[in-house]
Design an enzyme around this catalytic site. Sequence first.
Site, PDB file in Angstrom:
ATOM      1  N   SER A  19       0.820  -1.220   0.000  1.00  0.00           N
ATOM      2  CA  SER A  19       0.000   0.000   0.000  1.00  0.00           C
ATOM      3  C   SER A  19       0.855   1.273   0.000  1.00  0.00           C
ATOM      4  O   SER A  19       1.796   1.420   0.782  1.00  0.00           O
ATOM      5  CB  SER A  19      -0.926   0.012   1.218  1.00  0.00           C
ATOM      6  OG  SER A  19      -1.603   1.251   1.263  1.00  0.00           O
ATOM      7  N   LYS A  70     -13.566  -4.051   2.453  1.00  0.00           N
ATOM      8  CA  LYS A  70     -14.432  -2.886   2.218  1.00  0.00           C
ATOM      9  C   LYS A  70     -15.914  -3.194   2.498  1.00  0.00           C
ATOM     10  O   LYS A  70     -16.642  -2.323   2.969  1.00  0.00           O
ATOM     11  CB  LYS A  70     -14.258  -2.375   0.789  1.00  0.00           C
ATOM     12  CG  LYS A  70     -12.923  -1.683   0.542  1.00  0.00           C
ATOM     13  CD  LYS A  70     -12.847  -1.165  -0.864  1.00  0.00           C
ATOM     14  CE  LYS A  70     -11.554  -0.429  -1.133  1.00  0.00           C
ATOM     15  NZ  LYS A  70     -11.527   0.192  -2.455  1.00  0.00           N
ATOM     16  N   ALA A 135     -15.114  -1.904  -7.345  1.00  0.00           N
ATOM     17  CA  ALA A 135     -14.648  -0.607  -7.844  1.00  0.00           C
ATOM     18  C   ALA A 135     -15.648  -0.035  -8.848  1.00  0.00           C
ATOM     19  O   ALA A 135     -15.959   1.158  -8.819  1.00  0.00           O
ATOM     20  CB  ALA A 135     -13.273  -0.759  -8.485  1.00  0.00           C
TER      21      ALA A 135
HETATM   22  P1  NDP Z   1     -13.340  -7.036  -7.641  1.00  0.00           P
HETATM   23  O1  NDP Z   1     -12.620  -8.287  -7.284  1.00  0.00           O
HETATM   24  O2  NDP Z   1     -14.473  -6.578  -6.832  1.00  0.00           O
HETATM   25  O3  NDP Z   1     -13.874  -7.169  -9.166  1.00  0.00           O
HETATM   26  C1  NDP Z   1     -13.032  -7.641 -10.168  1.00  0.00           C
HETATM   27  C2  NDP Z   1     -13.691  -7.432 -11.533  1.00  0.00           C
HETATM   28  O4  NDP Z   1     -12.700  -7.719 -12.526  1.00  0.00           O
HETATM   29  C3  NDP Z   1     -14.880  -8.343 -11.823  1.00  0.00           C
HETATM   30  O5  NDP Z   1     -15.795  -7.650 -12.618  1.00  0.00           O
HETATM   31  C4  NDP Z   1     -14.217  -9.490 -12.608  1.00  0.00           C
HETATM   32  O6  NDP Z   1     -15.107 -10.121 -13.512  1.00  0.00           O
HETATM   33  C5  NDP Z   1     -13.194  -8.729 -13.397  1.00  0.00           C
HETATM   34  N1  NDP Z   1     -12.044  -9.546 -13.824  1.00  0.00           N
HETATM   35  C6  NDP Z   1     -11.092 -10.099 -13.034  1.00  0.00           C
HETATM   36  N2  NDP Z   1     -10.175 -10.738 -13.800  1.00  0.00           N
HETATM   37  C7  NDP Z   1     -10.569 -10.567 -15.085  1.00  0.00           C
HETATM   38  C8  NDP Z   1     -10.042 -10.989 -16.326  1.00  0.00           C
HETATM   39  N3  NDP Z   1      -8.936 -11.721 -16.410  1.00  0.00           N
HETATM   40  N4  NDP Z   1     -10.695 -10.638 -17.455  1.00  0.00           N
HETATM   41  C9  NDP Z   1     -11.816  -9.905 -17.395  1.00  0.00           C
HETATM   42  N5  NDP Z   1     -12.376  -9.479 -16.245  1.00  0.00           N
HETATM   43  C10 NDP Z   1     -11.761  -9.803 -15.101  1.00  0.00           C
HETATM   44  O7  NDP Z   1     -12.166  -5.938  -7.732  1.00  0.00           O
HETATM   45  P2  NDP Z   1     -12.348  -4.358  -7.554  1.00  0.00           P
HETATM   46  O8  NDP Z   1     -13.578  -3.974  -8.295  1.00  0.00           O
HETATM   47  O9  NDP Z   1     -12.239  -3.988  -6.131  1.00  0.00           O
HETATM   48  O10 NDP Z   1     -11.036  -3.777  -8.278  1.00  0.00           O
HETATM   49  C11 NDP Z   1     -10.959  -3.681  -9.690  1.00  0.00           C
HETATM   50  C12 NDP Z   1      -9.708  -2.903 -10.092  1.00  0.00           C
HETATM   51  O11 NDP Z   1      -9.810  -1.546  -9.669  1.00  0.00           O
HETATM   52  C13 NDP Z   1      -8.427  -3.446  -9.505  1.00  0.00           C
HETATM   53  O12 NDP Z   1      -7.424  -3.400 -10.492  1.00  0.00           O
HETATM   54  C14 NDP Z   1      -8.105  -2.460  -8.397  1.00  0.00           C
HETATM   55  O13 NDP Z   1      -6.720  -2.382  -8.145  1.00  0.00           O
HETATM   56  C15 NDP Z   1      -8.611  -1.164  -9.017  1.00  0.00           C
HETATM   57  N6  NDP Z   1      -8.922  -0.106  -8.031  1.00  0.00           N
HETATM   58  C16 NDP Z   1      -8.210   1.066  -8.094  1.00  0.00           C
HETATM   59  C17 NDP Z   1      -8.474   2.099  -7.214  1.00  0.00           C
HETATM   60  C18 NDP Z   1      -7.654   3.345  -7.288  1.00  0.00           C
HETATM   61  O14 NDP Z   1      -7.734   4.181  -6.362  1.00  0.00           O
HETATM   62  N7  NDP Z   1      -6.901   3.552  -8.334  1.00  0.00           N
HETATM   63  C19 NDP Z   1      -9.526   1.989  -6.187  1.00  0.00           C
HETATM   64  C20 NDP Z   1     -10.239   0.707  -6.209  1.00  0.00           C
HETATM   65  C21 NDP Z   1      -9.932  -0.284  -7.107  1.00  0.00           C
HETATM   66  P3  NDP Z   1     -16.071 -11.339 -13.047  1.00  0.00           P
HETATM   67  O15 NDP Z   1     -17.268 -10.689 -12.426  1.00  0.00           O
HETATM   68  O16 NDP Z   1     -16.362 -12.035 -14.306  1.00  0.00           O
HETATM   69  O17 NDP Z   1     -15.282 -12.160 -12.074  1.00  0.00           O
END
Ligand code: NDP
Length: 287
Positions: A19, A70, A135
């Site tokens: 972090s 979260k 997110a």
């Molecule tokens: P979640 O685990 O809640 O959701 C993950 C999502 O990504 C799901 O929709 C999942 O699809 C999809 N996914 C995962 N792997 C793949 C893949 N190989 N191909 C296609 N889709 C995929 O994660 P978060 O929503 O919490 O985080 C998402 C991103 O946002 C992360 O990279 C995180 O680091 C970033 N983030 C950045 C922040 C910032 O301040 N910059 C703040 C919060 C998050 P499925 O539903 O099909 O599993």
Amino acid sequence: MINYSVDKYYVIGNPIAHSLSPEIHNEFARQTGQLLTYERLLVPLDSFASTVKKLHHEGIKGINITLPFKQQAFQYSSQLSERAQVAGSVNTFIYHNKGWSGDNTDGEGLIHDLIHHLKWSLEKKSILIIGAGGAARGILKPLLDQKPQRLTIANRSVEKARLLAEDFLSYGKITTHQGSFAELEGQCFDLIINASSASLQNESLGLPRSLIHPDLFCYDLAYSSTNTSFLQWAQSGGCRNCADGLGMLLAQAAEAFFIWRKIKPDYATILTQLRLNFYRKKTLTNP
Ligand code: NDP
């Protein structure tokens, strides 16, 4: 008697070593002349509630919460801000009226970075969001508040995107892409936001090249010391306007800092330095 105690803050998660929040908040404190400490704390997966209780007894003023806690923070909050309620998750706690008050600053962070820092207007734009996880949920309403022409959600699991879109229908024009990412062929967007975690595994989304045009903006919520796989895809197709989520991370942190200290730090001035430090560490990370 003079009280020399310094207000203490933590970011808690599992894992947490990656972090950047302590670096960010300690820099904010220096910039604004606030006397405080901010540290990271690794919390065992089954110990969220007991850790938060312990931190309260130690007199901690505020906590940032990151993955995977979260949603637990949302459940644990004694009061919720409107944006935390809409997002269904909490990333910032402030102790208030005998309980932890929960807020979510992620959406505000993205909007601030896109509009104020990158000067990218969203009004009447056509937006594609890839991903339907936590997110994506956190950024949907703030994006819809900017009155885009349309907002489409595409997710690997289509049903999850449909359910997410359903929850936000009352806030604006929102649709779900009903097929694979390859089947986005032929569609046109002004802005594509990657809110999936594919970049964290360096995985390609398999998006069609035809989505890329000279005026397209591509924003990856993930950030990396090298270009993320999504931004590599965009740039290799000729996209000139790209940004990763480091600005969003800083902007959401600035909002949390404001909640705690009632003073807004200028995050843009530390973005360059943070990126340089980050490049030196050469890590791919998760907020
Ligand atoms: P979640 O685990 O809640 O959701 C993950 C999502 O990504 C799901 O929709 C999942 O699809 C999809 N996914 C995962 N792997 C793949 C893949 N190989 N191909 C296609 N889709 C995929 O994660 P978060 O929503 O919490 O985080 C998402 C991103 O946002 C992360 O990279 C995180 O680091 C970033 N983030 C950045 C922040 C910032 O301040 N910059 C703040 C919060 C998050 P499925 O539903 O099909 O599993």
